[in-house]
Design a protein around this motif. Structure first.
Motif: not given
Lengths: 294, 294
Positions: B21, B166-167, B163, B26-27, B1, B159, B24
């Protein structure tokens, strides 16, 4: 309304025509013939044709509509095989992607029956082939080019036009020569380039690695490279003069872009790409208008 | 995250990354900067970014993730503008279609911060551009190439990999040089040929008539010709040596096909087309397996 369609060639184009005619209620019965008996058999199993004919001639017998859907180089032999049973009221059409050679073959073989023949080219742009892919929707919303000659009976031409319109097509009339020039540019050359693109990758030892990285741009660019080899062999050979002329212009355009890639400044390349990109976007918008507006 | 994404370039690629992002989870926050203030404004209106930065440097300030999504020729200037605020834990990536030049630009500008930079190329193959077309789905199911160098921090590389996965992307690592060779073959050359195809038609007085007849084959073959001119100007110029090499191989393949079109018999042309068609069909089946298998 037709009583019987005699289908010569039960592949994607012929099979889809039979399905579309049936769905539109425009034909009562379809009799089909293919060079390969397993194809004819399969066409009947799939409900594309109602009866199998043992020869092209027998498919024509008692039909009031005949569709020739074979690779263009087989046109002359097919017409020769069936001409004896062409009757005054029969409408005979083909679906070949080249037209000068088809018209010349018809002129050599059909004699007085030439008036019954309406050369046709439906622009479907499908890369798959075979009766398994036949579908009633194939021609819906597509453009059909009819290339009549002075010998074509006007009544037959109007029947042909009405038939394709009833299947949801936009119909355009052109001379065989004008047709072949235009399609060399917008169809035959793109196919040739797509074949060359695949060939050029396969020549390299890294071919498999490269292909494993190819994405959606490559997928669409090369889709037509999967087209039927026999059909396209005939198209490229039959229309080779026009296509070679288009390929020469293409090489010039490519050379200009290559020089701009190496120029001292950005502008020439940006200008060329902008022109190409703008023309493509403009064409796409026009094409959408044409197909929705009818 | 991540706490804050600093987005430099709010077009199709950057905007879609921000949306993906966020979706998901993630941000937490996206701060965006574009060269054109109207683009940045529009990105905020569309909910692509949460806040507008007045400069690239300000977009980087306090971000723990930075994405550079500008035409590749603007990479060096952008990195130079922001390098002062790169912190040890910051992950910095680009999305450029060429990698040797991007890595060289990073080496010239980033100095000790080079370890934070993970060069990335997502293979999306979209011809449209602009933040209006940005969508959270753009990267889903796509392949991402990461081209780390010896100077890249392994932790940052991992990382970056996590990332993109995860997308919904498949991640592959390559050297910048191997990347540029491969994409010259399967992406840059096809774009160049598609531009040349449009250019070659536009050179002819019959251009409009020809284009009015073009069908679905032409549509897909030329789709990538509508791509963003500035982006592709940079790609073609930056990777011109590899691309010219691929263009020379392509010309050879085209020449061979042209000769076969005029040969005494059918077989050479049929063989070439069959090889191309088979390779394309085989590739497509493999591509489907790859994207469904993950």
């Amino acid at each position: 309304m037709f009583e019987q369609l005699g289908l010569i060639g039960c592949g994607l184009m012929g099979g889809s025509f039979a399905l579309a005619m049936k769905r539109a209620g425009l034909v009562k019965r379809v009799v089909g013939y293919s060079k390969s008996p397993t194809t004819t058999e399969r066409a009947q199993q799939l409900g594309v044709i109602d009866a199998q004919a043992p020869s092209a001639l027998m498919a024509v017998s008692n039909s009031d509509l005949v569709l020739l859907a074979v690779p263009v180089a087989a046109t002359e032999a097919s017409l020769k095989a069936v001409r004896h049973l062409i009757t005054p009221n029969m409408l005979v059409m083909d679906v070949g992607s080249t037209k000068s050679d088809v018209v010349a073959a018809a002129q050599r073989t059909l004699r007085e029956h030439i008036s019954n023949f309406v050369p046709a080219h439906p622009i479907t742009g499908r890369e798959v082939s075979g009766v398994e892919h036949a579908e009633a929707e194939l021609y819906s919303g597509r453009q059909i080019i009819l290339t009549p000659t002075d010998a074509t009976d006007l009544n037959q031409l109007e029947r042909a036009e009405a038939l394709w319109k009833a299947l949801g097509c936009r119909v355009k009339r052109m001379s065989p020569q004008a047709h072949d020039s235009a399609f060399a540019a917008v169809s035959h050359l793109p196919h040739l380039l797509a074949f060359a693109m695949m060939q050029s990758i396969s020549m390299q030892p890294e071919a498999d690695d490269y292909l494993s990285l190819a994405g959606p741009g490559f997928r669409d660019f090369t889709r037509i490279a999967a087209s039927d080899p026999k059909m396209w062999r005939d198209v490229l050979r039959s229309n080779h003069e026009e296509i070679l002329g288009q390929a020469a212009l293409f090489r010039e355009a490519l050379r200009e872009l290559e020089q701009a890639m190496q120029a001292d400044n950005d502008q020439p390349l940006e200008n060329l790409i902008t022109a190409a990109s703008t023309l493509r976007a403009k064409w796409r918008m026009g094409a959408q208008r044409r197909s929705s507006g009818g």
